[in-house]
Structure formats: structure tokens, C-alpha cells
Design an enzyme around this catalytic site. Structure first.
Site, PDB file in Angstrom:
ATOM      1  N   SER A  68       0.834  -1.212   0.000  1.00  0.00           N
ATOM      2  CA  SER A  68       0.000   0.000   0.000  1.00  0.00           C
ATOM      3  C   SER A  68       0.869   1.264   0.000  1.00  0.00           C
ATOM      4  CB  SER A  68      -0.915   0.025   1.223  1.00  0.00           C
ATOM      5  OG  SER A  68      -1.778  -1.069   1.213  1.00  0.00           O
TER       6      SER A  68
HETATM    7  N1  SAM Z   1      -1.073  -3.800   4.089  1.00  0.00           N
HETATM    8  C1  SAM Z   1      -0.517  -4.473   2.968  1.00  0.00           C
HETATM    9  C2  SAM Z   1       0.865  -3.967   2.649  1.00  0.00           C
HETATM   10  O1  SAM Z   1       1.267  -2.914   3.177  1.00  0.00           O
HETATM   11  O2  SAM Z   1       1.565  -4.612   1.856  1.00  0.00           O
HETATM   12  C3  SAM Z   1      -1.433  -4.254   1.796  1.00  0.00           C
HETATM   13  C4  SAM Z   1      -1.655  -5.466   1.021  1.00  0.00           C
HETATM   14  S1  SAM Z   1      -2.617  -5.437  -0.426  1.00  0.00           S
HETATM   15  C5  SAM Z   1      -3.179  -3.832  -0.695  1.00  0.00           C
HETATM   16  C6  SAM Z   1      -4.041  -6.336   0.106  1.00  0.00           C
HETATM   17  C7  SAM Z   1      -3.801  -7.789   0.430  1.00  0.00           C
HETATM   18  O3  SAM Z   1      -5.042  -8.370   0.830  1.00  0.00           O
HETATM   19  C8  SAM Z   1      -3.312  -8.654  -0.742  1.00  0.00           C
HETATM   20  O4  SAM Z   1      -2.108  -9.276  -0.402  1.00  0.00           O
HETATM   21  C9  SAM Z   1      -4.433  -9.669  -0.959  1.00  0.00           C
HETATM   22  O5  SAM Z   1      -3.985 -10.935  -1.390  1.00  0.00           O
HETATM   23  C10 SAM Z   1      -5.048  -9.718   0.429  1.00  0.00           C
HETATM   24  N2  SAM Z   1      -6.421 -10.217   0.492  1.00  0.00           N
HETATM   25  C11 SAM Z   1      -7.465  -9.981  -0.337  1.00  0.00           C
HETATM   26  N3  SAM Z   1      -8.570 -10.611   0.101  1.00  0.00           N
HETATM   27  C12 SAM Z   1      -8.227 -11.259   1.262  1.00  0.00           C
HETATM   28  C13 SAM Z   1      -8.934 -12.073   2.193  1.00  0.00           C
HETATM   29  N4  SAM Z   1     -10.227 -12.384   2.036  1.00  0.00           N
HETATM   30  N5  SAM Z   1      -8.250 -12.550   3.260  1.00  0.00           N
HETATM   31  C14 SAM Z   1      -6.941 -12.266   3.438  1.00  0.00           C
HETATM   32  N6  SAM Z   1      -6.218 -11.499   2.598  1.00  0.00           N
HETATM   33  C15 SAM Z   1      -6.858 -10.996   1.514  1.00  0.00           C
END
Ligand code: SAM
Length: 218
Positions: A68
Site C-alpha cells: 500500500s
Molecule cells: N497492508 C498491505 C501492505 O502494506 O503490503 C497491503 C496489502 S494489499 C493492498 C491487500 C492484500 O489483501 C493482498 O495481499 C491480498 O492478497 C489480500 N487479500 C485480499 N482478500 C483477502 C482475504 N479475504 N483474506 C486475506 N487477505 C486478503
């Protein structure tokens, strides 16, 4: 990806400038700014892309996902109002950068990621950096009932609606921060649990997240 865990004056200087930029964009929580100054964001990047690490941008981490934008991480951290000792559920571990910021704020973090490749990478990288949250692989849209209730829940992917099952995993007085909208834009929402059945909802600014995919999601 070839990771290298070296933090020298160049990267520390870039981090200080990033903090100044975030302050100029309205982030005012000193603890959040201190945490951003402390966590080496370039450790989440291949060395080839270190220059990108301290720009205020989201960046691909593979498997169609992103680390992010620093502003977004700071914004969500600020409105979550983390206190030392809080138990925090993070849904969407991704790179683990947000996880480190939460831990710098003193939280005990339970973090869940649904993509195995990303999960496997992050469970290796964070302990090398000295961060040891409790990691889970699976669908976080249903929360982690066996570790509930939580003081705080943060969702780092865009949801189509607020999963009721997450609201039920908050302590009384607890806070849920979640971006809610369609695939192209979401409003940041906070829910504060005021008693067993009632929640105060606040709708804030617009963001663009990758989708939350799962049983209680897209
Ligand atoms: N906070 C993280 C960072 O700083 O890297 C942001 C990660 S990214 C914007 C969002 C993440 O949510 C992705 O890795 C995606 O695979 C995960 N994701 C999406 N749906 C999900 C779910 N139902 N359960 C767990 N993770 C999920």
C-alpha cells in the site's frame, strides 16, 4: 525477488523526507509518523527498485497485489488509534509493511493473507526484520473467530460491504477500519462498537484498494 537488509544514511534520509511529506498531507499522529520513520520500507522491495520505496506510491509485490501507498498506511493507522497492548486483526497481510507499523505502535498483531505465495514470502521476511506477528493463511473476510474479540480490526483490501462477522469480532469500544465501495473506488469507513448490538459509523475519504476476495467479500 532478491532482498537485501541494509539500511544506510541514504534510505534513512529518504524516510525522513517521506515523513515530512506525510505530515504535509495531513498525517498528524506523532506515533504513526515515528513508526514510518523507523520501518525500512525498502526491505520490501528488490534492490533494483529501492528508489521507489520512499515515494508516496503503491507498488506491485507480485501475484497481482501491491504494497500500500505510505499515505494510505499512515491514514489507516492513524484512524485505528492503536494503543500499546491492543490486539489487532489485520486482514490482507500482503508485504507485511502495515503489520510492522502496527507492531511499532505496540500492537499484538494477528494477520491473515489469502494468497499462499505472498504469505510464504512475508512469513520469512518479517522475522528477519525482527517482527513476529501471528500469521495466518486463509480467508480473512470471516475474521479469526478463535482469537476474537479484538481491540482493533484493519482491512487492507477493498470490500463490497462490511462483513457482519467482523463487527461481531470487535470488543465493546473496539474499532474496525475498512475501505468499502466498488472495484474502482472505496470510502474509508470506521465502526466503533458501542455495545453488544450498536456501532457508530463514520465515513471518510476515498481510496483505491485491490479487492478483498472471499466468502464475505467479492
Ligand atoms: N497492508 C498491505 C501492505 O502494506 O503490503 C497491503 C496489502 S494489499 C493492498 C491487500 C492484500 O489483501 C493482498 O495481499 C491480498 O492478497 C489480500 N487479500 C485480499 N482478500 C483477502 C482475504 N479475504 N483474506 C486475506 N487477505 C486478503
Amino acid at each position: 525477488m532478491a532482498y537485501k537488509f541494509i539500511d544506510n544514511y541514504r534510505e534513512r534520509g529518504a524516510r525522513k523526507k517521506l515523513v515530512e511529506l506525510l505530515e504535509s498531507r495531513g498525517i498528524s499522529d506523532k506515533n504513526v509518523l515515528e513508526a514510518i520513520k523507523k520501518v525500512p520500507r525498502h526491505f520490501f522491495f528488490d534492490e533494483t527498485f529501492w528508489k521507489q520505496a520512499y515515494k508516496d506510491i503503491a507498488f506491485p509485490i507480485g501475484d497481482g497485489q501491491t504494497i500500500s501507498q505510505p499515505y494510505t498506511v499512515a491514514y489507516q493507522s492513524e484512524i485505528l488509534h492503536v494503543k500499546p497492548g491492543d490486539s489487532v486483526l489485520e486482514i490482507g497481510t500482503g508485504s507485511g509493511y502495515q503489520t510492522c507499523i502496527l507492531m511499532e505502535l505496540g500492537a499484538k498483531v494477528f494477520t491473515i493473507e489469502r494468497q499462499e505465495n505472498i504469505y510464504n514470502r512475508t512469513i520469512k521476511v518479517l522475522p528477519i526484520m525482527g517482527y513476529k506477528p501471528t500469521f495466518f493463511l486463509g480467508d480473512g473476510s470471516k475474521g479469526i473467530p478463535q482469537h476474537a474479540p479484538f481491540d482493533k480490526i484493519i482491512v487492507t483490501a477493498g470490500a463490497p460491504f462490511v462483513p457482519q462477522i467482523l463487527l461481531k469480532q470487535l470488543k465493546i469500544g473496539g474499532v474496525l477500519v475498512i475501505p468499502v465501495g466498488d472495484e474502482t473506488s472505496q470510502k474509508m469507513e470506521t465502526y466503533i462498537r458501542i455495545n453488544e448490538n450498536d456501532f457508530d459509523k463514520i465515513q471518510l475519504d476515498t481510496f483505491r484498494f485491490v479487492p478483498l476476495v472471499g466468502d464475505q467479500a467479492w
